[in-house]
Design an enzyme around this catalytic site. Structure first.
Site, short mmCIF file in Angstrom:
data_model
loop_
_atom_site.label_atom_id
_atom_site.label_comp_id
_atom_site.label_asym_id
_atom_site.label_seq_id
_atom_site.Cartn_x
_atom_site.Cartn_y
_atom_site.Cartn_z
N ASP A 69 -4.57 1.80 -3.84
CA ASP A 69 -4.58 3.06 -3.08
C ASP A 69 -5.99 3.43 -2.65
O ASP A 69 -6.19 3.96 -1.55
CB ASP A 69 -3.96 4.18 -3.92
N GLN A 119 -9.55 -11.82 -6.05
CA GLN A 119 -10.07 -12.77 -5.06
C GLN A 119 -10.48 -12.09 -3.75
O GLN A 119 -11.07 -12.73 -2.89
CB GLN A 119 -9.03 -13.85 -4.78
N GLY A 120 -10.15 -10.83 -3.60
CA GLY A 120 -10.55 -10.10 -2.41
C GLY A 120 -9.40 -9.81 -1.46
O GLY A 120 -8.27 -9.60 -1.89
N ASN A 146 3.65 11.86 -7.23
CA ASN A 146 4.20 11.71 -8.58
C ASN A 146 3.25 12.26 -9.62
O ASN A 146 2.03 12.25 -9.42
CB ASN A 146 4.45 10.23 -8.92
#
EC number: 2.7.1.15
Length: 318
Positions: free
Chosen positions: A262, A233-234, A11
């Site tokens: 990503d 928070q991971g 995109n």
């Protein structure tokens, strides 16, 4: 040579930065000079992340997908090539526009995205079947859900037929059949996507329920590991052999989270494809994402391997 193939969306991102998002019927001013354009799409971003975070001497990254016959498509191919991504199997669709994402980024770094699929809709079953030879010879196939679902399903079947590991990032979130999930070696949803996959859309994964969510997704047949990302928070992982842990996020001030997921996918994919342990691969991915969120932009915010190697001062949340 490790061959990593990304099948997915491409995109052009049209980005507007603003202090707050407007309400319905409201017009507000964005940031001065707050508009920008750039290459994006989950597929393209993940391909760029793998390429930038790998060594071209031992890793080949290829993009499979479609662009339109417009200026956005030309810029997309040019950008991917510049980052070392092979685009031999990217198809240009006549009389179609390249996919577009309209992105509003708030002062907090949170984003809202509206998609127009454009040529991404041409990544159909015929396109994927024509790519069987390319898919069959790779070490890892990465996919998302910004292309037609039937194409994703065919690609999963082809990969399964040839014994190719698949990493599925089920975004944007839609329910998937248990059969589709069972073809995945790695399933990497965020907290909301995990809930949708489990038909519990109103109950996103949290630190309290994430182990149960991961266990349930594993029970659908994921072959190697489920990784549920939890934002600041991971990420929590649970492997098919019973290993599990929370990998903390790095403590940084977020400016723009658009490409954080990503970057995480690309970094993890590269590391795991090269045989690194699961936890080490996730810690590497967390570090890479922490650099990304401190920058504005999508693909432009993804760091290089050299930048990550030089960032030793990132602290983990406790």
């Amino acid at each position: 040579m490790i061959n990593i193939v990304v099948l997915g969306s491409m995109n052009t991102d049209l980005v507007m930065r603003t202090k707050i998002c407007p309400s319905g019927g409201e017009t507000i001013h964005g940031e001065p000079d707050g508009f920008s354009t750039g290459n994006g799409g989950k597929g393209a971003n993940q391909a760029v992340a793998v390429a930038r975070l790998s060594n071209p001497a031992d890793t080949k990254v290829s993009m499979l997908g479609c662009v339109g016959d417009d200026a956005f498509g030309v810029e997309m191919l040019s950008g991917l090539k510049k980052d070392g991504v092979n685009v031999d199997n990217v198809k240009k669709i006549e009389n179609k526009s390249t996919g577009v994402a309209m992105i509003i980024v708030e002062e907090t770094g949170e984003n809202r995205i509206l998609l127009s699929e454009g040529a991404n809709g041409n990544v159909d079953t015929a396109f994927v079947k024509a790519m069987e030879q390319r898919i069959s010879t790779c070490n890892l196939l990465i996919m998302q859900l910004e292309i037609p679902l039937e194409a994703v399903e065919i690609a999963l079947q082809i990969a399964h037929k040839h014994g190719v590991d698949v990493l599925m990032n089920p975004a944007p979130a839609i329910p998937l059949s248990h059969d589709m999930i069972s073809y995945c070696a790695y399933l990497v949803p965020n907290e909301h996507e995990a809930a949708i996959l489990l038909n519990q859309a109103d109950s996103p994964a949290t630190l309290e329920n994430v182990d149960a969510y991961a266990s349930k997704l594993l029970s659908f047949g994921v072959r190697k590991a489920v990784i549920i990302t939890l934002g600041s928070q991971g990420a929590y992982y649970k492997s098919a052999n019973g290993e599990s842990a929370l990998v903390s996020a790095c403590k940084v001030k977020a400016v723009d989270t658009t490409a954080a997921g990503d970057t995480f996918i690309g970094a993890f994919s590269n590391s795991i494809a090269h045989g690194q342990p699961l936890k080490d691969s996730l810690e590497f991915a967390a570090k890479c994402s922490a650099i990304t969120v401190q920058r504005k932009g999508a693909a432009s915010s993804i760091p290089s391997l050299l930048e990550v190697d030089g960032s030793f001062n990132l602290k983990k949340n406790t």
